[in-house]
Each structure stands twice: as structure tokens, then as C-alpha cells.
Scaffold this active site. Structure first.
Site, PDB file in Angstrom:
ATOM      1  CB  CYS A 250      42.947  33.296  46.746  1.00 37.96           C
ATOM      2  SG  CYS A 250      42.312  34.717  46.676  1.00 37.96           S
ATOM      3  N   GLY A 420      38.766  41.003  42.302  1.00 35.30           N
ATOM      4  CA  GLY A 420      38.109  40.645  40.879  1.00 35.30           C
ATOM      5  C   GLY A 420      38.700  39.576  40.160  1.00 35.30           C
ATOM      6  CB  CYS A 421      38.724  36.301  38.635  1.00 32.98           C
ATOM      7  SG  CYS A 421      39.762  35.613  39.739  1.00 32.98           S
ATOM      8  N   GLY A 422      37.463  38.650  36.573  1.00 36.15           N
ATOM      9  CA  GLY A 422      37.062  39.468  35.577  1.00 36.15           C
ATOM     10  C   GLY A 422      35.635  38.096  34.491  1.00 36.15           C
TER      11      GLY A 422
END
Length: 577
Positions: A250, A420-422
Site C-alpha cells: 500500500c 497507521g495513518c492517524g
């Protein structure tokens, strides 16, 4: 009405969660040393089977290639375990004698690990190792289209864990994998935490399950090639990242963004590295093929070789093509190929200047990769910093292929397959997920003041006139020793008293020698920069308030939240002390 397979899956989930929970009850009694020995044994078993599992993943899913899947497996079973060595996760993490606080690591319980079809073996290895390291049990729910390779991986890991002394059933895998079974796993009362990797639907389901969850968002990674970059190096690295496992990661690059003045040179380098430049008609055919009307990626195209992608779109490319490149003029729904593609098709954006490039990268992230990853290739550090501060991405990589940099192969971010993207992307964290995300920290706190003392106004400090008289050496010594002890010096140096005495004596000699004509005493040598054992968010907040640095070393335990808070303030300093 539920089908038989769904009923079988739900019943299997219930049985295996209960078995994992009972195993975890025993695992709770294991020491850090016992846990670490199990982790090492499991990692070694995974390394021994890495190539075979990678080949099995390609055969079953048809996604990607075995060479790169083997590298992803090694990230999980070689790079990750080396990074976790020495990390404290259970029992007493640290003691703060001056604050009378003791911090204790507490495992959360049974973890539900939802696996993707794109990385079905490496994610199984990764999630199992961080679960075991953090003192937890794990139940793996494989993707139905990657069931065989994920279960084979889990079997290798479970057998190695039990051979190393882990309780039987600590590592479980669901044999009958269905959507209903996965939902039952996420909602089971014994499931303490969910690690969800996959499409937006499964991540949303994890967060909606009522069970604490760590899921991640999609990536639409822009790679800005600045005029200051080594163009040959930059383009080569972008191609290496985009072609890695045929684009299934990704965090693979989705677009090159560069100034118009660099266009001819970049296109020339692309061609020299076997990239194929599509015509306008071929670009339109690719857009219709890759992006479905509902704005999802065509699953038939995910992780396929460039030549196969081209044939599916109705044209031919050389068999040695590394990546198919398409030049597009904007970002958004009118430009379908500006979205994430999960295959070796790379968009090209040529813009007026650096600032326009930054804004184009920003728009690409907002369009489909908010919070995930961005890349810049440059030698101008001012521009690198400007880009990093502007990008709405939690990983901004510099001069490295994106999949390798984001997962910790070529950078020092924590080695991870779950990124993680927050909060901006609806994620609970911006971390590369590791064992410290899978524990709670219990604090043993002793009374240090009476309730009424907590609200007393701090006494006004005496003026210089009030302190102009004689100073008691013992009082100063005690104050210095308290200062050193509060910063861990008493635990890390053999002779804190001698260090304090040297500082105090120099200070007092300067105080007594107050003649205007006297030469000022030489300043005391600075105490050695000693690395902290453990740094949490509270330590960083205190350091920011006091405008001081925190020294860390290779064995310092640094919590993810502490790192994120410290990064903008440049609080952390690496030292060998």
C-alpha cells in the site's frame, strides 16, 4: 439465512478464541526472558520457510512475485525480531524513584489478526511476532482467497512457539474463513484487540465492532523529484519501489511529480530502465481497466506483471517492461489514474515549479492516501523540510524507494506491515504498529504530597541579594545529587557523588572569588550525555516545558506517542553515552 460455511466458521472462531484465551492465561505468567526465547524460535522457523511460503502465496493468490514476497517475509522474521531484541514489554518497564512511580507492561489478551490477500504470509508472520513479543495470544483470520498460504504460515509459527515452550493454542488460525466468521471474531467477548489489514470495508468493520482496533487507511503515495535530486538515482529508486511485488504494497509509489524542466531527462531515464510510456489511447484504456465505476481498484489487476496489465487493456509491451508510465494532467475523478492502482502502473505529473509540485503531492494524498506515505528525492534539505512539513502523511521518506522505506527495510522507522495513518484518515494511530501498541502501561504511584499541598502557590525564589551570603556545601551537594538522580545518572554512572562534588566545588570557588579583578573560574565540564532507559509521552512533555533535550541510545525504549510528540520539537538526541 446463514450458509453452512458461515455457521462452521462462526463455531470454529468461538472454539479457537476460547482456546487462545486459556493459553494466554498461562502465558501471562511468563517472564520477559521466556517470551523473548519464544519469539526468537518462531522467527527462526519463519526464516527457514520464508521462500516456500512466498511461492505458495503467489501460487494461491496470483498476486505479486515470489522474490519480493520472500523479502517481505524476511522483513517480518529477520529485520523485525532484531529490532525488538532488548525491548521490554511485560513486567516492570521502568522505575522513577524521584517521582515514586513504577511503570508495568500489561498484555491486552487475545488479538484478532485480519490478513489481506496482497501480503498473506508476511503479515501473518509480522502480526504473530509482535503479538507474542507483547505477551498476547493471537487468532488469525486469513483472506478467503489466501487461506491456504496463511494457514500454512500460521502452522509453522504455532509449531515453533509450542516447541519453544509456549502454551498450546497461543497461536490459532481460522480454517474456514468467511466474512461472517471474521465478524464473529472481531465481536467475540474474549477478543481484546483487532489488528485489521485489508480494504476499507474490513477496516471500517473493525472500528465499528465495539472492540478496540488498529486498522490502516489506503495509500496513494506521491514521489516528488526535486531539481536538486540525483535524477538517475531518484528515478531508479521510484521504479524499484513501484515494481516491488508488482505494486501490492500500500505504500508503493503511485505518481512521480517533477518540474517541467526535468521532463525530458526523467522520461529518458525511465526508458533506459525499461519503463514503458503509454500513449493517450493506451492511457484511456488503462484508466477504464484499473479503476472501477465505484472507484475501487479492479481486483483482477492487483499485483499483476506489466505485460499482463497491458494485454488486459488491449495493447502489448515488451516482456522486460518494469513499469507502465502514463502522463496525466491533474488530480481527481476526472483523472482516474491519479488514484491508488496496486499494480505496476505509474502516473507522471510535470508541473511549473517546486511549489506547484508540493501542492500536487498534497492533492494526491487528499484524493486517496490521506495520512499514509509521501516521498521526496532531493539534496536540498530546506526543500526536504518544507515538503515534509506540508505533506498530510505520517511517513515522509527521503531518497528511498517507498515500500522499503515505509516498512523499515531502508530506514529506521519501526519494521512493520501495518502502517497507521492517524486521525485524519480515521485511524487510531499514526505509528508503524509494534509490540508497544499492544500493551497497556500500569502505573504504581506512591503518595508524595498531602492533598492540600498540591494547591499551594510555589514560593517566590530568593533574589540574588538574599543569596549573597555563605552557601552551605552540603545543601548544594544534596540538590545536585537529586538533580542527577532525577535524570537517571545515579543509575547509569558508577560515581554520581564524585561528579556532583566536582560540579559543586567549582561553583563554590567561583562564588567566593568575587573580586572584580579576578579571573573567572573555568566552567565545569558538562556531565556525559547518558541515554535514558525508557521515554514516554510524559517525559517529552516535561522536557518541552523545561526546554531541555532527552538523550536516547540504541537500547532506549521509546514509546510511539513519545516519538511523535518529540519529533516536531527536536527534543530527542541520539548519544552513545
Amino acid at each position: 439465512m446463514l450458509e453452512d460455511q458461515d455457521l462452521l466458521s462462526i463455531q470454529e472462531v468461538r472454539t479457537k478464541v476460547e482456546k487462545a484465551y486459556q493459553a494466554w492465561q498461562k502465558y501471562l505468567t511468563y517472564s520477559q526472558e521466556q517470551i523473548d526465547a519464544i519469539v526468537e524460535r518462531v522467527a527462526a522457523a519463519a526464516r527457514a520457510q520464508s521462500e516456500q511460503l512466498a511461492q505458495l502465496a503467489v501460487e494461491e493468490t496470483t498476486y505479486g512475485n515470489a522474490r519480493d514476497k520472500h523479502m517481505k517475509n524476511l522483513l517480518a522474521c529477520d529485520v523485525l525480531p532484531r529490532r525488538m531484541r532488548g525491548m521490554k514489554t511485560v513486567g516492570i518497564l521502568r522505575e522513577l524513584p524521584e517521582e515514586k512511580i513504577v511503570e508495568v507492561g500489561v498484555p491486552v489478551g487475545v488479538l484478532a489478526a485480519i490478513l489481506p490477500t496482497t501480503n498473506p504470509t508476511s503479515t501473518a508472520i509480522y502480526k504473530t511476532l509482535i503479538s507474542l513479543k507483547s505477551g498476547n495470544a493471537i487468532v488469525i483470520s486469513p483472506h478467503p482467497r489466501a487461506h491456504r498460504c496463511s494457514c500454512a504460515t500460521a502452522a509453522v509459527l504455532a509449531e515453533a512457539a509450542e516447541a519453544a515452550g509456549a502454551p498450546e493454542g497461543l497461536v490459532q488460525c481460522v480454517d474456514v474463513a468467511t466474512l461472517e466468521g471474521t465478524q464473529a471474531l472481531m465481536r467475540h467477548e474474549r477478543t481484546a484487540y483487532i489488528l485489521a489489514t485489508g480494504g476499507a470495508g474490513i477496516v471500517k468493520a473493525a472500528y465499528s465492532s465495539g472492540t478496540p482496533a488498529l486498522g490502516v487507511g489506503p495509500g496513494n503515495v506521491p514521489a516528488l523529484i526535486d531539481a536538486s535530486a540525483d535524477l538517475e538515482d531518484a528515478v531508479t529508486k521510484v521504479l524499484a519501489g513501484k515494481s516491488f511485488d508488482y505494486g501490492t504494497v500500500c505504500s508503493s509509489e503511485q505518481a512521480i511529480v517533477a518540474e517541467e524542466s526535468l521532463r525530458d531527462r526523467i522520461l529518458s531515464i525511465l526508458k533506459s530502465h525499461h519503463a514503458y510510456l503509454a500513449s493517450d489511447a493506451q492511457k484511456e484504456a488503462l484508466a477504464k481497466l484499473l479503476i472501477l465505476p465505484n472507484w475501487t481498484v479492479n481486483p483482477q489487476c492487483v499485483g499483476q506483471a506489466p505485460a499482463k496489465i497491458a494485454r488486459m487493456a488491449g495493447f502489448e509491451v515488451p516482456t522486460d517492461t518494469s513499469v507502465i508510465c502514463v502522463e496525466i494532467g491533474g488530480v481527481g475523478k476526472q483523472h482516474p489514474l491519479s488514484a491508488e492502482k496496486l499494480c505496476p502502473v505509474l502516473s507522471l505529473h510535470f508541473v511549473q515549479d517546486f511549489q506547484a509540485g508540493v501542492e500536487t503531492c498534497y492533492a494526491l494524498l487528499k484524493f486517496g492516501g490521506l495520512g499514509h506515505t509521501a516521498v521526496i528525492h532531493a539534496r536540498d534539505d530546506t526543500r526536504i523540510r518544507q515538503y515534509g512539513l506540508r505533506m498530510p502523511a505520517m511517513r515522509v521518506l527521503v531518497n528511498t524507494p517507498a515500500p522499503h522505506g515505509s516498512t523499515g527495510i531502508t530506514t529506521n522507522v519501526f519494521p512493520a506491515m501495518t502502517l497507521g495513518c492517524g486521525a485524519a484518515a480515521g485511524n487510531a494511530t499514526s505509528d508503524n504498529i509494534g509490540p508497544l501498541n499492544l500493551i497497556n502501561v500500569k502505573r504504581l504511584a506512591y503518595e508524595v504530597r498531602k492533598p492540600e499541598e498540591a494547591f499551594q502557590t510555589e514560593a517566590v525564589r530568593p533574589t540574588s541579594a538574599a543569596t549573597s551570603g555563605p552557601i552551605d556545601r552540603g545543601t548544594v551537594m544534596a540538590a545536585v545529587e537529586r538533580y542527577l538522580a532525577a535524570r537517571g545518572v545515579s543509575h547509569l554512572t558508577a560515581a554520581p557523588s564524585s561528579l556532583a562534588a566536582d560540579v559543586v566545588d567549582r561553583f563554590l570557588s567561583r562564588r567566593t572569588n568575587n573580586s572584580p579583578a579576578a579571573e573567572p573560574a573555568a566552567p565545569a565540564p558538562a556531565a556525559p550525555a547518558l541515554a535514558a532507559d525508557f521515554v514516554c509521552e510524559a517525559d517529552v512533555r516535561e522536557a518541552i516545558r523545561e526546554n531541555r533535550k532527552i538523550f536516547i541510545g540504541s537500547r532506549t525504549i521509546l514509546t510511539p506517542s513519545a516519538r511523535d510528540l518529540a519529533e516536531p520539537s527536536d527534543i530527542l538526541v541520539f548519544t552513545q553515552g
